[in-house]
Motif scaffolding. Structure first.
Motif, mmCIF file in Angstrom:
data_model
loop_
_atom_site.group_PDB
_atom_site.id
_atom_site.type_symbol
_atom_site.label_atom_id
_atom_site.label_comp_id
_atom_site.label_asym_id
_atom_site.label_seq_id
_atom_site.Cartn_x
_atom_site.Cartn_y
_atom_site.Cartn_z
ATOM 1 N N UNK A 234 0.790 -1.214 0.000
ATOM 2 C CA UNK A 234 0.000 0.000 0.000
ATOM 3 C C UNK A 234 0.828 1.273 0.000
ATOM 4 N N UNK A 235 2.114 1.169 0.290
ATOM 5 C CA UNK A 235 2.949 2.367 0.261
ATOM 6 C C UNK A 235 3.122 2.879 -1.163
ATOM 7 N N UNK A 236 2.992 1.994 -2.136
ATOM 8 C CA UNK A 236 3.042 2.385 -3.539
ATOM 9 C C UNK A 236 1.626 2.676 -4.020
ATOM 10 N N UNK A 237 1.457 3.783 -4.718
ATOM 11 C CA UNK A 237 0.148 4.163 -5.257
ATOM 12 C C UNK A 237 -0.137 3.297 -6.484
ATOM 13 N N UNK A 238 -0.978 2.285 -6.299
ATOM 14 C CA UNK A 238 -1.215 1.307 -7.355
ATOM 15 C C UNK A 238 -1.992 1.879 -8.535
ATOM 16 N N UNK A 239 -2.599 3.040 -8.370
ATOM 17 C CA UNK A 239 -3.311 3.658 -9.489
ATOM 18 C C UNK A 239 -2.474 4.732 -10.176
ATOM 19 N N UNK A 240 -1.935 5.650 -9.403
ATOM 20 C CA UNK A 240 -1.263 6.804 -9.988
ATOM 21 C C UNK A 240 0.240 6.724 -10.032
ATOM 22 N N UNK A 241 0.824 5.711 -9.385
ATOM 23 C CA UNK A 241 2.278 5.612 -9.326
ATOM 24 C C UNK A 241 2.842 6.472 -8.212
ATOM 25 N N UNK A 242 4.090 6.200 -7.869
ATOM 26 C CA UNK A 242 4.761 6.968 -6.828
ATOM 27 C C UNK A 242 4.563 6.361 -5.454
#
Length: 663
Positions: A234-242
């Motif tokens: 969840x630390x990675x934005x699975x939709x928008x990246x980053x």
């Protein structure tokens, strides 16, 4: 009166309408405290800081609390990202007094700047009681309060500069650092230690470089496991990246949602290097998505990159990013909503608050077309939500990290537009942040330079980025500017023991001149300087710069055994030193396809810290590595060197790769 309305810092502007009589950090503020004979209350934070917002809403926006502050103190508000020197010395005092630190940082000090009571976040009731207690102590026990402040200052200023003459980490010491990291490694979830877990980007860079030099499987295993766990959590934005700033749990599920430029620049670069080393498709995807996120969400009109995105939306942390099953069904319909819930681990119970879940992607979906369709539709729906605020000041150091990341990702992953974006950042730095005498301004906003001088990390990270960009473009102007910045480092920052202070010799004098060789959220100024100096020396043959780099790596040897987690970049630079670093000169016309093929083979080199230049003898004045390296049979050639001693030139990519492997 509140004096923050004309500030350039978005963080200070967040407080411009407070009923608190805020001052910016200035001699005038301390003069006012002397005139009124009251203490100074220093509040330090940054725009994306969640608990800074909480304390602002609870206390600084409350008229009764503000009245107490105004009556009893001169109140000074500082953006830690604009003034890392102020933040560093008073955080050191806060940690010395309380055993911990954090933001917002709250410091009570005498009118001459000596701290006598420190803390971090205080709830409103506690804070109001503290205001009254500190004011009474100042009135009734002045000598005791002043004496306490004096003792803190004396204890901190009595510390000497870092020990000099320590040799950089040897190959054996580097291997020992890997073992030290293994002792705290989370073999189940990846990463080091327990919650909260921060992205260990610089440690991962060290582990990748160590494996490249030694073929140590343990180093690669720890790096790969952690990189995959972070990317799938969840630390990675699975939709928008980053990536968000850190995970509050040890399994990388729930982030602290603020997104920082420095984290994402460092992570994009290490994912690109992971891909170069292993060819892992996940590494390529995450590197590119992270770069795309930086350019989409952080790019300014002037071509720089803004500092951060807030954690909060509509006053609620994480609201912009989390989903419930019902929200998924509303956007996607029942069938695809259920598919999305399973794909991203969105449950009825939720993984965050109030039954909402942070999106995770535990495995690559079998149906890639379905995944892309779901992701696109959810991203479009999310874009209709109220987005988090953006801190749009441009920080020189962090843009230097981004230049390096964009250059590496663009070159290694076939995205020339990323290299163009890196060049545009350099253009902004030259036109806005660089002064006529070759010095740096730390921040700008809307193309207007701020008032604060650059610190060591600004010079060092920008030099690192410029040298990485030169490796990709061959533009000698990047080497010239890096040389200018590094000459300023050698002239204005040395501590006399082989290390560097974090502020220049002509910077504002605080009660202590800050100096910290440990890597934290980003490379320390000293470790960044060591890396840039070493690369510059390898391109130019400058013994002066190489000697300075070697001396600056001394503290890494002291940290390697037990504190390797806080010396990741220093250890990565030490790996480059242990490897040479290799110097690769591609001689030929960059427009010639044969030259480009050799250049690409050089960029694919995994030798730690290898420096690369491409051009002809005409650039030798700025890049001496090219001097005397001529074409072979009238065609482009590649030279693999160490210490300016070169092996025989080669003319094919296959032979170049063999030369690099053999060297």
């Amino acid at each position: 009166m509140n004096r923050l309305k004309d500030a350039t810092s978005p963080y200070l502007l967040q407080h411009a309408d407070n009923p608190v009589d805020w001052w910016e950090w200035s001699e005038e503020a301390f003069a006012e405290a002397r005139r009124r004979d009251v203490p100074v209350l220093l509040s330090v934070g940054y725009a994306a800081c969640h608990w800074c917002h909480v304390m602002a809403h609870e206390s600084f926006e409350d008229p009764d609390t503000a009245r107490l502050m105004n009556e009893l103190f001169v109140n000074v508000k500082v953006d830690r990202e604009e003034r890392p020197d102020v933040d560093a010395v008073y955080m050191e005092a806060t940690q010395a007094m309380t055993g911990q630190g954090g933001w917002p940082m709250t410091v009570f000090m005498t009118p001459d700047g000596a701290p006598f009571y420190c803390g971090t976040y205080y709830p409103r009731g506690h804070f109001r009681a503290l205001l009254d207690a500190v004011a009474r102590a100042w009135r009734d026990r002045r000598d005791e309060v002043v004496g306490q402040g004096r003792q803190v200052v004396e204890a901190l200023t009595s510390r000497t500069a870092l020990p000099g003459g320590v040799e950089p980490p040897s190959p054996d010491r580097l291997a020992q650092a890997v073992e030290s990291l293994a002792a705290s490694y989370d073999t189940v979830r990846g990463g080091f230690g327990g919650a909260p877990k921060f992205p260990p980007s610089m440690v991962l860079e060290f582990l990748l470089r160590h494996h490249a030099r030694t073929q140590d499987p343990q180093a690669l295993a720890m790096a790969s496991h952690t990189l995959e766990a972070m990317a799938r959590g969840g630390m990675y934005d699975q939709l928008g990246g980053g990536f968000a700033r850190y995970s509050v749990d040890e399994a990388w599920v729930v982030p602290h949602f603020e997104k920082m430029l420095y984290d994402n620049a460092l992570l994009a670069r290490v994912y690109a290097h992971w891909y170069r080393l292993t060819g892992t498709p996940l590494a390529r995807r995450i590197a590119l998505e992270t770069c795309d996120w930086m350019l989409h969400d952080l790019r300014t009109a002037e071509g720089g990159l803004a500092s951060a995105m807030d954690a909060d939306s509509e006053g609620v942390e994480g609201k912009y990013y989390v989903w419930t099953p019902d929200q998924l069904r509303e956007v996607l319909g029942d069938a695809e909503g259920a598919e999305a819930a399973a794909m991203f681990k969105v449950t009825a119970q939720g993984t965050f608050e109030h039954g909402a879940s942070v999106l995770q992607l535990p495995a690559d979906p079998a149906d890639r077309e379905l995944y892309e369709r779901i992701r696109t539709r959810l991203l479009a729906a999310r874009s209709q939500r109220v987005p988090p605020a953006r801190d749009d000041k441009v920080v020189a150091a962090w843009n230097g990290l981004a230049i390096a990341a964009l250059a590496d990702c663009g070159a290694l992953l076939g995205r020339p537009d990323l290299v163009v974006a890196a060049e545009q950042i350099v253009h902004l730095i030259r036109n806005v942040h660089l002064t006529d005498d070759g010095r740096l301004v730390r921040t700008s906003r809307d193309g207007v330079p701020g008032a604060n001088a650059g610190v060591l990390e600004d010079y060092a990270d920008l030099a690192e980025g410029l040298l990485a960009l030169h490796a990709v473009t061959g533009d000698p102007a990047h080497v010239r500017l890096a040389g200018t910045l590094l000459d300023a480092v050698l002239e204005h920052f040395p501590d006399g023991q082989g290390g560097f202070y974090d502020t220049a010799d002509d910077a504002e004098r605080l009660f202590r001149r800050p100096q910290d060789p440990t890597d934290n959220a980003a490379p320390s100024g000293q470790s960044a300087a060591a890396g840039a100096l070493l690369s510059y020396a390898a391109l130019t043959g400058s013994a002066r710069h190489r000697e300075a780099a070697v001396a600056a790596l001394g503290p890494a040897a002291l940290l390697a055994d037990k504190h390797a987690r806080f010396a990741g970049w220093s250890l990565a630079v030490a790996e480059a030193l242990a490897a040479g670093p290799l110097e690769i000169a591609i001689v030929g016309d960059p427009a010639d396809e044969r030259t480009r093929a050799l250049h690409r083979a050089a960029l694919d080199a995994v030798s730690p810290g290898a420096v690369i230049t491409v051009g002809d003898a005409g650039a030798a004045a700025d890049v001496p590595l090219l001097e005397g390296r001529g074409p072979v049979d009238g065609g482009p050639a590649a030279y693999v060197c160490r210490g300016f001693t070169c092996r025989l030139p080669v003319t094919t990519p296959a032979d170049l790769k063999a030369e690099i492997a053999g060297a």
